[in-house]
Design an enzyme around this catalytic site. Structure first.
Site, PDB file in Angstrom:
ATOM      1  N   SER A 178       0.827  -1.202   0.000  1.00 28.19           N
ATOM      2  CA  SER A 178       0.000   0.000   0.000  1.00 28.19           C
ATOM      3  C   SER A 178       0.871   1.266   0.000  1.00 28.19           C
ATOM      4  O   SER A 178       1.589   1.531  -0.956  1.00 28.19           O
ATOM      5  CB  SER A 178      -0.952  -0.029   1.195  1.00 28.19           C
ATOM      6  OG  SER A 178      -1.921   0.987   1.092  1.00 28.19           O
ATOM      7  N   ASP A 251     -10.089  -5.508  -3.069  1.00 30.43           N
ATOM      8  CA  ASP A 251      -9.542  -4.421  -2.255  1.00 30.43           C
ATOM      9  C   ASP A 251     -10.599  -3.334  -2.089  1.00 30.43           C
ATOM     10  O   ASP A 251     -11.065  -2.747  -3.070  1.00 30.43           O
ATOM     11  CB  ASP A 251      -8.290  -3.853  -2.924  1.00 30.43           C
ATOM     12  CG  ASP A 251      -7.503  -2.920  -2.016  1.00 30.43           C
ATOM     13  OD1 ASP A 251      -8.125  -2.231  -1.182  1.00 30.43           O
ATOM     14  OD2 ASP A 251      -6.269  -2.887  -2.131  1.00 30.43           O
ATOM     15  N   HIS A 281      -7.895  -5.429   1.031  1.00 31.41           N
ATOM     16  CA  HIS A 281      -6.715  -4.581   1.163  1.00 31.41           C
ATOM     17  C   HIS A 281      -5.688  -5.145   2.143  1.00 31.41           C
ATOM     18  O   HIS A 281      -4.493  -5.124   1.863  1.00 31.41           O
ATOM     19  CB  HIS A 281      -7.121  -3.170   1.597  1.00 31.41           C
ATOM     20  CG  HIS A 281      -5.994  -2.183   1.523  1.00 31.41           C
ATOM     21  ND1 HIS A 281      -5.455  -1.767   0.335  1.00 31.41           N
ATOM     22  CD2 HIS A 281      -5.289  -1.558   2.503  1.00 31.41           C
ATOM     23  CE1 HIS A 281      -4.459  -0.924   0.575  1.00 31.41           C
ATOM     24  NE2 HIS A 281      -4.339  -0.774   1.867  1.00 31.41           N
TER      25      HIS A 281
END
Length: 306
Positions: A178, A251, A281
């Protein structure tokens, strides 16, 4: 009866009433917009870098020995601007030279201790060294997080790995989740001759593009975000480094199309896209085949096959 509830009877009074009402609404709306804009501008770091989550993340950092990891050391890096980064270096469980050191750049919440189960797989099952960088303002590290500061932190960690005894003769592979992926892209771009591989998981195109979906109330103020993280425009500048894209198909924070776009703009001669259809995610890492994909990629990097 209140003047705000009385209704004018003649046309001139009606016009004045409408004009004054609209002017009040305009002023109120402008004031609200100004306050929201000010809040976003000055408080955006707290939203983008919630290092205080979950509760206790800034004071309670699990240690490797709590996970029965024996060969490791705590490394306190000092950045050029004098911040102290309390990080971990886990060594390969294999006796021979592992050949690769992974620089782990994590997502935007929690601390490095929360990621130890992931790091343990790299060091014990895959047999690679792995450095867990604790950004400024995260865990027990000093300072406050920001884009400029995290770039300094990552550069400091890379330079440490390139000169410290047990890692200086290994290839460096970046593994970014991320926000850590956005940081990894910037770091590779500035050090293309020093990094042998890049692994990106659920990374976004840029913070300004992400805001409308991640923070819908702030979608009209996205352009005011001064934490840019321009992954989409930076990635094409990386010419040679092999890149592995790991995308969670479900996600809920970073729309999967962000990863597809990043894959499309990547010009590296070796770019591999692997989707995990049920990955969200934060749990894509738990999907079947996730670590097998990573190990296969790093082994190819290690052997110089790319």
């Amino acid at each position: 009866m209140s003047q705000f509830l009385s209704f004018p009877t003649d046309i001139q009074s009606l016009v004045r009433f409408i004009y004054n009402s609209l002017r009040f609404v305009t002023v109120a709306s402008t004031t609200v917009a100004f306050l929201l804009s000010t809040l976003l501008y000055f408080k955006q770091n707290s939203l983008i870098y919630p290092s205080y989550l979950p509760e206790g993340a800034r004071t309670k950092v699990p240690r490797p020995d709590e996970y029965e990891i024996s060969d490791w050391e705590e490394v306190t890096l000092t950045t050029p601007d004098k911040e102290k980064l309390n990080s971990y270096l886990l060594y390969s469980s294999k006796k021979e030279n592992p050949g690769v050191t992974v620089l782990f750049l994590h997502g935007n919440a929690g601390n490095i201790g929360h990621r130890l189960p992931i790091a343990r797989i790299f060091s014990e099952q895959m047999g690679f060294n792995i450095f867990m960088l604790s950004y400024r303002g995260y865990g027990l590290s000093t300072g406050r997080p920001c884009e400029k500061g995290l770039l300094i932190d990552a550069q400091t960690a890379l330079e440490y790995l390139l000169k410290t005894e047990r890692t200086k003769d290994t290839k460096i592979v970046l593994y970014g989740q991320s926000l850590g992926g956005a940081l990894s892209i910037q770091l590779v771009n500035k050090n293309q001759d020093k990094i042998s591989g890049l692994i990106l998981e659920n990374t976004f195109r840029s913070m300004r593009i992400l805001i409308p979906t991640a923070f819908p109330p702030a979608r009209y103020l996205a352009k005011m975000c001064h934490q840019v993280w321009p992954s989409e425009t930076t990635l094409p500048k990386i010419k040679e480094c092999p890149v592995l894209f790991l995308s969670g198909g479900k996600d809920e924070l970073v729309p999967p199309d962000h990863m597809r776009v990043l894959h499309e703009v990547c010009v590296s001669p070796v770019k591999i896209f692997k989707e995990f259809p049920n990955g969200t995610h934060n749990d894509t890492v738990g999907e079947e085949g996730y670590f097998d994909t990573i190990q296969a990629f790093i082994q190819q990097v290690k052997k110089g096959k790319f």
